[in-house]
Scaffold this motif. Structure first.
Motif, PDB file in Angstrom:
ATOM      1  N   VAL B 126      35.490  40.181  14.865  1.00 45.12           N
ATOM      2  CA  VAL B 126      36.073  40.479  16.069  1.00 45.12           C
ATOM      3  C   VAL B 126      35.731  40.106  17.283  1.00 45.12           C
ATOM      4  O   VAL B 126      36.171  39.424  18.135  1.00 45.12           O
ATOM      5  CB  VAL B 126      36.203  42.227  16.106  1.00 45.12           C
ATOM      6  CG1 VAL B 126      36.742  42.637  17.477  1.00 45.12           C
ATOM      7  CG2 VAL B 126      37.084  42.727  15.025  1.00 45.12           C
ATOM      8  N   ARG B 131      36.397  37.641  22.108  1.00 48.81           N
ATOM      9  CA  ARG B 131      35.741  37.883  23.072  1.00 48.81           C
ATOM     10  C   ARG B 131      35.204  36.680  23.716  1.00 48.81           C
ATOM     11  O   ARG B 131      34.827  35.748  23.006  1.00 48.81           O
ATOM     12  CB  ARG B 131      34.342  39.160  22.756  1.00 48.81           C
ATOM     13  CG  ARG B 131      35.047  40.448  22.332  1.00 48.81           C
ATOM     14  CD  ARG B 131      34.004  41.361  22.667  1.00 48.81           C
ATOM     15  NE  ARG B 131      33.397  41.946  21.300  1.00 48.81           N
ATOM     16  CZ  ARG B 131      33.677  43.087  20.861  1.00 48.81           C
ATOM     17  NH1 ARG B 131      34.335  44.015  21.312  1.00 48.81           N
ATOM     18  NH2 ARG B 131      33.021  43.667  19.838  1.00 48.81           N
ATOM     19  N   LEU B 212      31.777  46.510  25.551  1.00 47.98           N
ATOM     20  CA  LEU B 212      32.722  47.458  25.176  1.00 47.98           C
ATOM     21  C   LEU B 212      34.233  47.361  25.546  1.00 47.98           C
ATOM     22  O   LEU B 212      34.636  47.998  26.169  1.00 47.98           O
ATOM     23  CB  LEU B 212      32.062  48.830  25.819  1.00 47.98           C
ATOM     24  CG  LEU B 212      32.202  50.294  25.030  1.00 47.98           C
ATOM     25  CD1 LEU B 212      31.303  49.953  23.992  1.00 47.98           C
ATOM     26  CD2 LEU B 212      32.220  51.128  25.727  1.00 47.98           C
ATOM     27  N   VAL B 213      34.661  46.371  24.898  1.00 48.99           N
ATOM     28  CA  VAL B 213      36.070  45.898  24.794  1.00 48.99           C
ATOM     29  C   VAL B 213      36.708  46.791  23.758  1.00 48.99           C
ATOM     30  O   VAL B 213      37.857  46.803  23.740  1.00 48.99           O
ATOM     31  CB  VAL B 213      36.292  44.747  24.883  1.00 48.99           C
ATOM     32  CG1 VAL B 213      37.676  44.107  25.102  1.00 48.99           C
ATOM     33  CG2 VAL B 213      35.440  43.878  25.854  1.00 48.99           C
ATOM     34  N   ASP B 214      35.990  47.318  22.771  1.00 49.54           N
ATOM     35  CA  ASP B 214      36.530  48.078  21.634  1.00 49.54           C
ATOM     36  C   ASP B 214      36.577  49.448  21.724  1.00 49.54           C
ATOM     37  O   ASP B 214      36.082  49.879  22.778  1.00 49.54           O
ATOM     38  CB  ASP B 214      36.086  47.388  20.177  1.00 49.54           C
ATOM     39  CG  ASP B 214      34.609  47.762  20.329  1.00 49.54           C
ATOM     40  OD1 ASP B 214      33.832  46.888  19.711  1.00 49.54           O
ATOM     41  OD2 ASP B 214      34.015  48.761  20.936  1.00 49.54           O
ATOM     42  N   ARG B 215      36.860  49.996  20.913  1.00 48.10           N
ATOM     43  CA  ARG B 215      36.984  51.471  21.043  1.00 48.10           C
ATOM     44  C   ARG B 215      36.110  52.080  20.532  1.00 48.10           C
ATOM     45  O   ARG B 215      35.934  53.578  20.338  1.00 48.10           O
ATOM     46  CB  ARG B 215      38.432  51.970  20.205  1.00 48.10           C
ATOM     47  CG  ARG B 215      38.283  51.336  18.697  1.00 48.10           C
ATOM     48  CD  ARG B 215      39.316  52.467  17.752  1.00 48.10           C
ATOM     49  NE  ARG B 215      40.614  52.010  18.116  1.00 48.10           N
ATOM     50  CZ  ARG B 215      41.655  52.141  17.636  1.00 48.10           C
ATOM     51  NH1 ARG B 215      41.416  52.863  16.357  1.00 48.10           N
ATOM     52  NH2 ARG B 215      42.882  52.100  18.091  1.00 48.10           N
TER      53      ARG B 215
END
Lengths: 224, 224
Positions: B126, B131, B212-215
């Motif tokens: 991911v 990113r 922190l671009v994810d959940r």
DNA sequence: CGTTAGATTGATGCTCATCAATATTAGTGG
DNA sequence: CCACTAATATTGATGAGCATCAATCTAACG
């Protein structure tokens, strides 16, 4: 791999299940009581970002085992969404524990599945991390082609590949637009043609040459 | 994870082993008779391409299990090279089979290890796929920081991180030059400082914000 | 036949790879 | 202890690959 999965499921099955395209079989963070193996149909396995972006982790084909993370870690670490109608074998997640007590062959098959999954993810990481758009696409097509052909799904020089360009883009870390343009180039060059949900390889040698930036031998690989 | 690995090794150990920096512990394609767990030191796990490029698959830290692929599939699918002096527990690969017959806890631990490995590789994919350079580096630093801190290796606000910029670049699918420049920006901004083999986090909140671009919740994650 | 999901195409510019030096640090032998 | 060498880090310049924005097009469908 498929053989092991079959061995894993025998006498352990709860039932069969059929789902429509678009169905979310397993969701990230969810503690599903079920795990599955795929009898028919295809799906995508992905992780979501809060930005709305997704990374497709793998394309799910017949023979695949779904729910490894749920089985071993209690909750899913990614989601799985059907892209076609699918037929699935259903198992009870809770009973996975039993496998480790007194069913060594199945326990081993499960560990094998997990090891292969990590191996394939490593290969994908190499592709996304080190190759350009054309190389990634060529690599992905060959990988999918081999598996689908091995499953006996090849017909008239084509295999079913019912995904969207957006899916491929998200699997390979590319934008939809760039993926589309690269596909167009491949098509014009007669390398391959992916349209109408079918993939046709026009020039296997050339496509292999593009994808083959690594040390793998061009022969059939045992794990695919 | 570490707890499971410890459980796996007890009473199964052949001996200990100490290696110098630069040693290749396991090589891609090799059928090593040994598998290991790391007691001290750090290493990189990578796959090579024929072009000379490498993709670093993971940074190896104390507590890690080495040789999963050899154990389950017979041969290694990547290489492991020590970056510091290391102390390792050595096990006989051939005896892994026994684990599945009559040692359910260990068998389960092994499957757990494999599942976690695939989970972490998914996370890495991911990062590399979705990113940009700064986000990837922030994410990698936080991941490494957490693990090293959890191992009790933090001292004076720093953790040991004895890798080269080239290693980080190869782990994240970036060029060395761009990695270097991004690190310089982070340093100037007071976000973090990685030099002399030590990583110091200057502004945890800001760094987390970048990564922190994810959940994921910002709390400690159980699997790290 | 309007509506919608997916595919296609063109234009623009940013991120990042690549090339090329130079600086720094560490290690080595005289 | 200091030249000499090799490894690693740093910095600048250039441009290619790819993301992004914005339309338009096609096909499936109720």
């Amino acid at each position: 791999m498929s053989a092991d999965e079959v061995r894993f499921m025998e006498g352990f099955k709860i039932g069969e299940m059929s789902v429509d395209p678009g169905t979310t079989l397993l969701a990230e963070g969810q503690e599903s009581p079920w795990i599955y193996t795929v009898l028919e149909g295809q799906a995508v396995q992905y992780k979501s970002l809060s930005t709305g972006r997704r990374q497709i982790i793998n394309f799910v084909l017949p023979g695949d085992f779904l729910g490894l993370h749920a089985a071993m870690m209690g909750e899913m670490k990614h989601s799985i969404e059907a892209r076609t109608r699918m037929v699935l074998c259903v198992f009870e997640r809770a009973r996975v524990q039993e496998v480790f007590h007194g069913q060594p062959a199945r326990a081993q098959a499960l560990a094998w599945i997990a090891a292969v999954e990590s191996h394939l993810l490593g290969e994908t990481l190499v592709s996304v991390g080190q190759r350009n758009a054309g190389q990634r696409i060529a690599w992905a097509f060959l990988r999918l082609w081999r598996r689908l052909e091995a499953m006996g799904l090849e017909r008239d020089g084509m295999v079913p590949l019912p995904f969207r360009q957006q899916d491929l883009a998200e699997a390979l870390g590319l934008s939809l637009v760039h993926t589309n343009k690269t596909l167009a180039r491949f098509r014009q060059a007669g390398l391959c043609d992916w349209s109408g949900g079918k993939l046709r390889i026009g020039n296997l040698a050339a496509l292999t040459g593009i994808a083959l930036v690594d040390r793998d031998d061009p022969e059939q690989r045992p794990l695919m």
